[in-house]
Design an enzyme around this catalytic site. Structure first.
Site, PDB file in Angstrom:
ATOM      1  N   MET A  69       0.842  -1.179   0.000  1.00  0.00           N
ATOM      2  CA  MET A  69       0.000   0.000   0.000  1.00  0.00           C
ATOM      3  C   MET A  69       0.882   1.234   0.000  1.00  0.00           C
ATOM      4  O   MET A  69       2.093   1.161   0.110  1.00  0.00           O
ATOM      5  CB  MET A  69      -0.884  -0.026   1.243  1.00  0.00           C
ATOM      6  CG  MET A  69      -2.307   0.383   1.008  1.00  0.00           C
ATOM      7  SD  MET A  69      -2.959  -0.188  -0.537  1.00  0.00           S
ATOM      8  CE  MET A  69      -4.652   0.182  -0.330  1.00  0.00           C
ATOM      9  N   CYS A  70       0.285   2.383  -0.061  1.00  0.00           N
ATOM     10  CA  CYS A  70       1.043   3.625   0.000  1.00  0.00           C
ATOM     11  C   CYS A  70       0.097   4.753   0.392  1.00  0.00           C
ATOM     12  O   CYS A  70      -1.088   4.542   0.640  1.00  0.00           O
ATOM     13  CB  CYS A  70       1.719   3.925  -1.335  1.00  0.00           C
ATOM     14  SG  CYS A  70       0.591   4.400  -2.661  1.00  0.00           S
ATOM     15  N   ARG A  71       0.631   5.925   0.448  1.00  0.00           N
ATOM     16  CA  ARG A  71      -0.126   7.161   0.629  1.00  0.00           C
ATOM     17  C   ARG A  71       0.301   8.105  -0.479  1.00  0.00           C
ATOM     18  O   ARG A  71       1.494   8.184  -0.813  1.00  0.00           O
ATOM     19  CB  ARG A  71       0.166   7.809   1.983  1.00  0.00           C
ATOM     20  CG  ARG A  71      -0.069   6.946   3.220  1.00  0.00           C
ATOM     21  CD  ARG A  71      -1.535   6.909   3.652  1.00  0.00           C
ATOM     22  NE  ARG A  71      -2.291   5.889   2.925  1.00  0.00           N
ATOM     23  CZ  ARG A  71      -3.594   5.688   3.077  1.00  0.00           C
ATOM     24  NH1 ARG A  71      -4.290   6.451   3.914  1.00  0.00           N
ATOM     25  NH2 ARG A  71      -4.206   4.739   2.404  1.00  0.00           N
TER      26      ARG A  71
ATOM     27  N   VAL B  22       4.412   8.079  -0.958  1.00  0.00           N
ATOM     28  CA  VAL B  22       5.325   7.268  -0.152  1.00  0.00           C
ATOM     29  C   VAL B  22       4.835   5.828  -0.262  1.00  0.00           C
ATOM     30  O   VAL B  22       3.638   5.571  -0.254  1.00  0.00           O
ATOM     31  CB  VAL B  22       5.388   7.739   1.315  1.00  0.00           C
ATOM     32  CG1 VAL B  22       6.079   9.090   1.407  1.00  0.00           C
ATOM     33  CG2 VAL B  22       4.000   7.819   1.949  1.00  0.00           C
TER      34      VAL B  22
END
Length: 280
Positions: free
Chosen positions: A1-3, A88
């Site tokens: 996952m990421c942001r 990120v």
């Protein structure tokens, strides 16, 4: 996952958007508040931005955590822009393809990021391989689901689709081929933003005529942040935001299904133990 996060607004240093807010994307790399899958985003980061008079964005990416990169600290302090996209990353296989697998991906005027994971990758998307020109497959920037999804989006953009339409059609196509995928996509050309909420969180902050921010989660506690409902397409400019439900319409069957492509690695779906809080 990421942001990830996209910004349109008055000229600001990168750090004003990405580092200074109390729950900034920088802080979300180790302490996200609303991340549903994974806990730490330390497997790479990137930022793309637009300079005055130049429609082609600059880009800075690295394979390690953003908090350990002094080059980014200097960049964020001195580079100013009116539009950016940053992310990120929390990778399934840390280090796979290094910074080449870190968003944003780019082509021409576009910057792109994928927050999520394709279920059953890579086998699940093998039937979509024939839909892409061979040169696009041979020039994939990384061996990841995100890079392949970007190739699908880019093929539609080059075919003349509007940004929102390209994202919506790609999400529906991938979701049909790989049910259970998480497909939060984010795209900007420096003047508009298009994004999808499909399986994870997405929020926006709009001050018409001044700024528009679209992000995986709010970077501060401003009460004007609005959550985007799941299975929704967002299209935005500096003046307005439009939300459109994504309908899971039937798609044409892909002919000449291709076999599994070996050597590919999934991108964003593990949950490593959190590190000690870094010192900014």
């Amino acid at each position: 996952m990421c942001r990830h996060l996209a910004f349109l607004g008055p000229e600001e240093p990168l750090g004003r958007v990405l580092v200074d807010p109390p729950h900034s994307l920088y802080r979300q790399s180790w302490a996200p508040r609303r991340q549903r899958y994974g806990t730490v985003n330390a497997d790479g980061f990137g930022v793309g931005w637009y300079a005055p008079g130049d429609p082609v964005p600059g880009r800075y990416r690295r394979s390690g955590p953003v908090w350990g990169d002094q080059g980014f600290a200097d960049l964020a302090r001195v580079v100013r822009t009116t539009a950016l996209l940053a992310a990120v990353r929390d990778a399934t296989m840390a280090g796979a393809d290094g910074e080449a697998a870190a968003a944003p991906f780019t082509a021409g005027t576009w910057l792109f990021s994928h927050n999520g994971a394709v279920a059953g990758w890579p086998r699940s998307l093998a039937p979509l391989v024939p839909t892409l020109p061979p040169v696009d497959l041979l020039s994939l920037e990384a061996r990841s689901d995100s890079a392949f999804v970007w190739a699908l989006v880019l093929n539609r953009l080059r075919g003349g689709d509007e940004e929102g339409q390209a994202l919506a059609d790609t999400v529906l196509e991938v979701a049909r081929a790989a049910p259970g995928s998480r497909l939060n996509l984010l795209l900007t050309n420096g003047e508009t933003i298009a994004a999808t909420a499909w399986g994870d969180t997405l929020w926006y902050l709009a001050e018409p005529g001044r700024r528009t921010v679209v992000a995986s989660e709010p970077y501060d506690d401003d009460p004007h942040w609005q959550e985007v409902p799941d299975r929704t397409l967002l299209t935005a400019s500096r003046t307005d935001v439009l939300l459109t439900p994504l309908k899971d319409l039937p798609l044409k069957d892909v002919e000449n299904q291709a076999p599994d492509t070996p050597g590919l690695t999934a991108s964003d779906d593990k949950a490593p133990a959190p590190p000690k809080e870094p010192i900014a």
